[in-house]
Motif scaffolding. Structure first.
Motif, short mmCIF file in Angstrom:
data_model
loop_
_atom_site.label_atom_id
_atom_site.label_comp_id
_atom_site.label_asym_id
_atom_site.label_seq_id
_atom_site.Cartn_x
_atom_site.Cartn_y
_atom_site.Cartn_z
N MET A 16 0.91 -1.30 0.03
CA MET A 16 -0.17 0.12 0.22
C MET A 16 0.91 1.14 -0.13
O MET A 16 0.45 2.11 -0.20
N ALA B 124 -2.98 -2.46 13.36
CA ALA B 124 -3.34 -3.22 13.17
C ALA B 124 -2.76 -4.63 13.26
O ALA B 124 -2.25 -5.71 14.68
N ASP B 125 -1.60 -4.34 12.33
CA ASP B 125 -0.48 -5.43 12.12
C ASP B 125 0.44 -5.33 12.86
O ASP B 125 0.67 -6.95 13.45
N ALA C 211 -5.00 5.79 6.49
CA ALA C 211 -4.83 4.43 5.80
C ALA C 211 -3.99 3.28 6.33
O ALA C 211 -3.80 2.40 7.17
N LEU C 212 -2.51 4.00 6.46
CA LEU C 212 -1.38 3.15 6.68
C LEU C 212 -1.54 3.34 7.95
O LEU C 212 -1.24 2.22 8.39
N ALA D 77 -9.54 2.25 2.90
CA ALA D 77 -8.54 0.98 3.78
C ALA D 77 -7.61 0.32 3.03
O ALA D 77 -6.80 0.47 3.47
N THR D 78 -7.76 0.19 1.64
CA THR D 78 -6.15 -0.45 1.33
C THR D 78 -5.43 0.81 -0.04
O THR D 78 -4.82 0.09 -1.16
N ARG E 191 -3.37 3.16 10.32
CA ARG E 191 -4.69 2.03 10.94
C ARG E 191 -3.93 1.09 10.71
O ARG E 191 -4.31 0.22 11.60
N ARG E 192 -3.43 0.67 9.40
CA ARG E 192 -2.96 -0.92 9.02
C ARG E 192 -2.05 -1.16 10.26
O ARG E 192 -1.75 -2.45 10.16
#
Length: 285
Positions: free
Chosen positions: A114, A164-165, A157-158, A249-250, A160-161
């Motif tokens: 991303m 989460a990751d 978005a990144l 999101a992506t 947030r990712r």
């Protein structure tokens, strides 16, 4: 509320000690300084989620590529401190690059696929630098909440990712994009624009408004693109980097079968100034 200014990691740790001991909720607003009303709105939003707000002021060298505006990025530290004091910020963390990064730094955060698309196509490694500094700030401040602007939609978005990751224990809150009365999205880089360049730059927000009036991805992109095509023939001209309708999101392109939210995002150059903008659209059957 007294404002504490921490210029080093050690000073930040000392400033946060009493707040952590009391169990107060802490919100972080990361910035590169040159604070404007958009940043102030994020600080106010942060106050809604926490007892104390920490604002970082750091022009991060890792997120600037060769030929970008790192050296001339506006630095207005005294005005930034005054704004933070007016907004009841508890701590301003303003480290030097030498304090934040080890001289032989080897490990950073990869933004993955991303980070290589849309904005990442034009700014290679930009998001690696963003995520690396944001994770460092999360580790140093240990906030309960972090507030970012919707204007940097792919960055949001990144982050947030990454949270989460990597199981980062922080809640990410998005603040809406604020605009000038003429529609231009607030940005620290707006001060670079001449009056003539600013007139051309207004095509970005106008294109987003035109696109958002339509219901299908094809029509949205067609309407927004028509506005940008006109601005490309203006004097001075707008030079388009991209116009996309993407999953929020992506950041992958959405098709005509997409339902729910999508981000109509644009990036372009006017003169030597590069600007980004976006609007969230809800697509329905």
């Amino acid at each position: 509320m007294d404002l504490t200014v921490a210029g080093t990691r050690a000073e930040l740790a000392e400033a946060m000690k009493a707040r952590e001991h009391a169990g107060d909720r802490v919100a972080l607003v990361p910035t590169m300084g040159a604070l404007h009303e958009g940043h102030r709105s994020l600080i106010r939003l942060a106050h809604e989620h926490a007892d104390h707000v920490v604002v970082s002021v750091f022009v991060n060298p890792l997120q600037f590529g060769p030929g970008e505006d790192f050296s001339r990025y506006p630095r207005t530290f005294e005005a930034d401190l005054a704004a933070c004091a007016e907004e009841n910020v508890s701590v301003v963390f303003a480290p030097s690059a030498d304090d934040l990064y080890l001289p032989d730094r080897q490990v950073g955060v990869s933004a993955g696929h991303m980070g290589t698309i849309v904005e990442g196509t034009f700014r290679p490694d930009h998001f690696d630098g963003v995520l690396t500094v944001v994770l460092k700030l999360f580790n140093l401040v240990r906030p309960d909440v972090a507030v970012f602007g919707q204007k940097d939609a792919q960055q949001l978005a990144l982050i947030r990712r990454m949270v989460a990751d990597l199981n980062v224990p922080v809640s990410v809150v998005a603040g809406p994009t604020l605009r000038e009365p003429d529609g231009l999205a607030l940005s620290s880089r707006n001060r670079y624009l001449s009056p003539e360049e600013r007139t051309t730059a207004l095509a970005l927000s106008r294109a987003l408004r035109e696109g958002a009036a339509y219901g299908t991805p094809r029509d949205i992109l067609r309407a927004a693109g028509a506005v940008l095509d006109g601005a490309a023939r203006a004097e001075p001209p707008l030079v388009l980097d991209y116009l996309v309708l993407a999953d929020p999101a992506t950041f992958t392109d959405v098709g005509d079968d997409h339902r729910g939210e999508a981000v109509l995002a644009v990036a372009a150059r006017v003169g030597t100034t590069r600007l980004i903008d976006n609007v969230v659209i809800r697509l329905r059957a």
